[in-house]
Structures are given as structure tokens and as C-alpha cells.
Enzyme design. Sequence first.
Site, PDB file in Angstrom:
ATOM      1  CE  LYS A  20      63.188  19.778  41.149  1.00  0.00           C
ATOM      2  NZ  LYS A  20      61.910  20.424  40.729  1.00  0.00           N
ATOM      3  CB  SER A  37      61.168  18.885  37.117  1.00  0.00           C
ATOM      4  OG  SER A  37      60.971  19.813  38.175  1.00  0.00           O
ATOM      5  CB  SER A  63      58.045  20.505  39.159  1.00  0.00           C
ATOM      6  OG  SER A  63      58.285  20.611  37.783  1.00  0.00           O
TER       7      SER A  63
END
Lengths: 478, 100
Positions: free
Chosen positions: A74, A149, A173
Amino acid sequence: MTVQETVLAIQKGEMKAQEVLESHLKTIQDREEEINAFNLVMTEEAIKEAEKIDSLVAEGKNPGPLTGIPVAVKDNICTQGIPTTCSSNILAGWLPPYDATIVERLRDAGAVIVGKTNLDEFAMGASTENSAFGPTRNPLDTTRVPGGSSGGSAAAVAAGFTPLAIGSDTGGSIRQPAALCGVVGVKPTYGRVSRYGLVAFASSLDQIGPFAETVADAALLLEVISGHDPLDTTSIPEPPLDLSSALTQGVEGLRIGVIDELSGGAIEGISDDVLACLEKAVEALTSAGAIVERTSVPSTVYGLSAYYVIAPAEASSNLARYDGVRFGPRVDAKTTSEMMVATRTAGFGDEVKRRIMLGTYALSAGYYDAYYGKSQKVRTLIMNDFAAAYEKFDLLLSPTAPTTAFPLGDKTEDPLQMYLQDICTISSNLAGHPAMSVPFGQGTDGLPVGIQVLAPATDEHTMFRAGAILEASNQGQS
Amino acid sequence: MNERISREDVAHVARLACLSLTDVELDAFTNQLADILEHAADLDALDLETVEPTAHPLPLINVFRDDKLGEAVDREKFLASAPEVENNQFKVPPALGEHS
């Protein structure tokens, strides 16, 4: 092939890390334009790393438990000398001066980092639409969001871009995008995985964790990234997890509580097809020998409200550092304070501004007790309620997300509707407990549903026992 | 619990947060923040008088590292990230007397 099988094949010389990488790069080339899972594909670096792995194997060395496995990370996790943007314009062009601890651990385990994945700006969102790099699309239906997210990481695994990915989970997330993309996602116990090098959103809630196609692969990745790190003062002083025995242990005799509030009880908005999958999951665990009963965790009802005060409050403080002085781009102005306002106004997107202002308000004179102080007390209530539930049960169960993947643009105009996506996941962050999402069944739209297994602090092992049973039962049905 | 957040409140908070909003943005944010805070008003139903606050989920207290020499921060490397540098220091536009 599972990750473990690929690792063994490379270590035995039956396959090359370079071949494994090539086939994944090919998949990326075929579909990345459509999916937009990555902010950056590190083709050259990855090829070099794969070559290095192959030469280590050729020398008779063992590069580690993730030998030659492509991993996506990420883009809010620092990679030295490689852009780390948090999908925000305010970090455009910034090159981190150091690697996150988990990046070092991945490399030490022989993994090949393939790229940095898209996210909602600074991990604030539930759809990966709030990104300076444009939205990520759900590989299972490109008219839908992948969740967020960590939507880029979930999509990367679902699309077969990489067998493993790293995300971060502050209010759901990792788990919610895993559910929406039909992959496994784990939020470990707070402090289980070092946050050193994770760009801070809400420091008392943030935790890094794995995405994988299977429960066993997620366990392997979590083993590699877990364990004490002296560079993170909130790191739990324990050695890395050993989860291998959990995968075959079964759930015979385990007591599992279905959280009433999240399964048709007090909290509205959980869709019927998701609840139907939860019922099937209960049946699967029961027939595997677990004792499953409904139970109440009353204050989960207040989790969302408490979270949307605490997380923005911490964020408003953490994001004060983006002021155009020490890193990132600067918008020039006559004075320092004008420069800071101009830089922040140009650099942050709307959702980030919304949360900074919400947090600033909740911490401001006259409102601190009414919002922040109150929410911190609710956090205590949630921890107490979980503690009471875990006196009677080994694990808890709920849906991961209230619905299957929703269409792009569906909730972008109404922040509160977007926040409700986190309703099932938030309480684990407030309590600091581990929780994982395992794909289980489908909605009426044919899209995957995720079932969430929750465990008390530091008991990832028992959580994975139930996760493995759910996965086996789900595969038996499909 | 409280009155609905006003446009002036939001403008004040934006100033505190070093953000500049257009009139259109100010209207939109005011409505959105009001909705979110209204949702948070459900906490008013709880009796929290005797409940202690939790700031952090772990019982870790006073974590110190061993007092051993480690690698020092490479000044050059950190300065390289800055928009403007002079004499090994971060450089900013005038900060004093800016309101005169």
C-alpha cells in the site's frame, strides 16, 4: 498454486523467481489500465530483486519463507528512494529516506516488491475513490468499487496481479476491501505488526496487515511481518506469530458468539443477502463442531460515532506536519503562514480536509469534552463489552461489510453513507483486537460476501482456526 | 448536545487547520460536518459519568529502548526532501512581522 507451493518450487529450482514475476507482470500489463490498482509498478526494481533471489537459490541458499513471491505494498508505507504518495498531491514527488520495517522484513523473507498500491487519500475512505491517482475498480465487476481504503491492495490480489499484498486498517481498511473483492484480509492485534514507516493517520488505531487469496497464504505473510520492533514504541514485545498449526486444528469445541447488533439486531443497513451468508457461516462452523450462539456487544452501536471523532482528531494532529517546510511540494507565498495555508489547501483532497476540520473541531476549546472526551469513554465501554463477551466466547462473528461492492460514485456525495461501510469493522480498531475477513458466499448480485472473525487481543491463532474452516466450507459449496 | 455547527464555526476551524475554503466549499463542508456531528449525538444517550477514557488500546507504559549507540540520522538525506534548503537548514518565507 498456493504461495507455499510456489516458494517450495522456486527453492527446489523447479521454477525461477523471474518466471513467477514475469507471469504476474504480464497479468498486470493486461488489466492494470482498467483496474488502476497501482500508483507505481516497480518493474525494474522487481526484476532485479527476482534475479537476486534466483542467484541465491542457485548458490544453494534459502532466501526465506516468501522466496520469489511478488508482493504489492500500500502506498502509505515508506519505501526508501521510491515514491510514497498516500494517493495525495501533498506528497507528490516525495522520496522516503528510509524503508518501513515491514518492507525490510518482506525483503529479508525473499519477497519481491512489485509496486505501490492505490488507496483513499491518507487511508481515509471506504471505496478508493478519494485518490489523486483516480479510483481503483473492482476486478470482479469494474463498475463497482473495490472498497477501501486499501482498495488497490485488495484489487491487486483479486486480479491476480500479486498473490499477496500489504494494507493498513484504521477502521476496516483491510477487511472491508477484502470482503468486497473476495479475498482474505487480516487486521492483526494493535501492535502486532510494526508501524514504523507507515504514514500515520490515527496512531492509536492504525495497524498493518496482509491480503491473500487464501487463509494459509495470509497466515504466512502475517508470520513474516509480525513480531517486536524496537523502532515502534507501540509494538508488542513478542516474537513473530506461528500460525501453521491453526490451519489444520479445526474448531471443535470452540465457543463462537454471533454479534447480535451486527446481524439483524440494533444496527440497521446490513443487507439481507449478507445476513443469509452469515447464517450459512454459522451452520458451517456448527457442523465443524463449534458451539455458536448469538450474543450482545451492546456498545458496538456507538462505535461508529466514537470512531468518527477519535480518528479525525488524531488525523488532524498527525496531518499538521504537511506544511510545505520539510517535505513534499510547496506553494510559494509571501509569508510562512500564507505558504502553509496555500500548500495545504492545494495539496489535500476534500475528504482529508473534511476529517482534519472535524478533528480540529472535536479537539477545540469548548467542544473537547462533548466530543473527544466522550468518545474516549465510549472506547472504554466497547473494550469492556468485548471483555465480557470473551468471558463466554473464544471468538466473535459478524458480517465484514454491510453490503457487497457498490457502484462507483454511489456514496461520494454523502460522506456519512460512506462512513457507514465501516459499521462492522470499527469496534475492533477501537479495542485494538484482531479481526479477519474470509470470503463466504455471494450476494444476489453474484458478488462476494465477507464474514468477519473477531478475536481477543493477541489471539490471532484461534482466529485463523475459524478462518480456515470457513474457507474450506466455502470452497466445498462453490 | 450542541447546536448545529455553523458556517462561522467551520470557517474558524479551517483557519485553525491552516486551510482556506471558498464560499461554495464552506457551505458544503458546513452541511456535511453538521450531519456527521449529528450522528455523533447518539453518544448523548450514554451515562459516561463514571467511565474512564481510553486513549490507547495497549497496556504498554514507558517504553524505552536500550541505551546503545545506533545509526545517526543522515542529515543530507532528510534535507534532500525539503522544498528549500540553505546552510543545512530548512528555508521558509518571512515568518516574523508578517502582519505588520
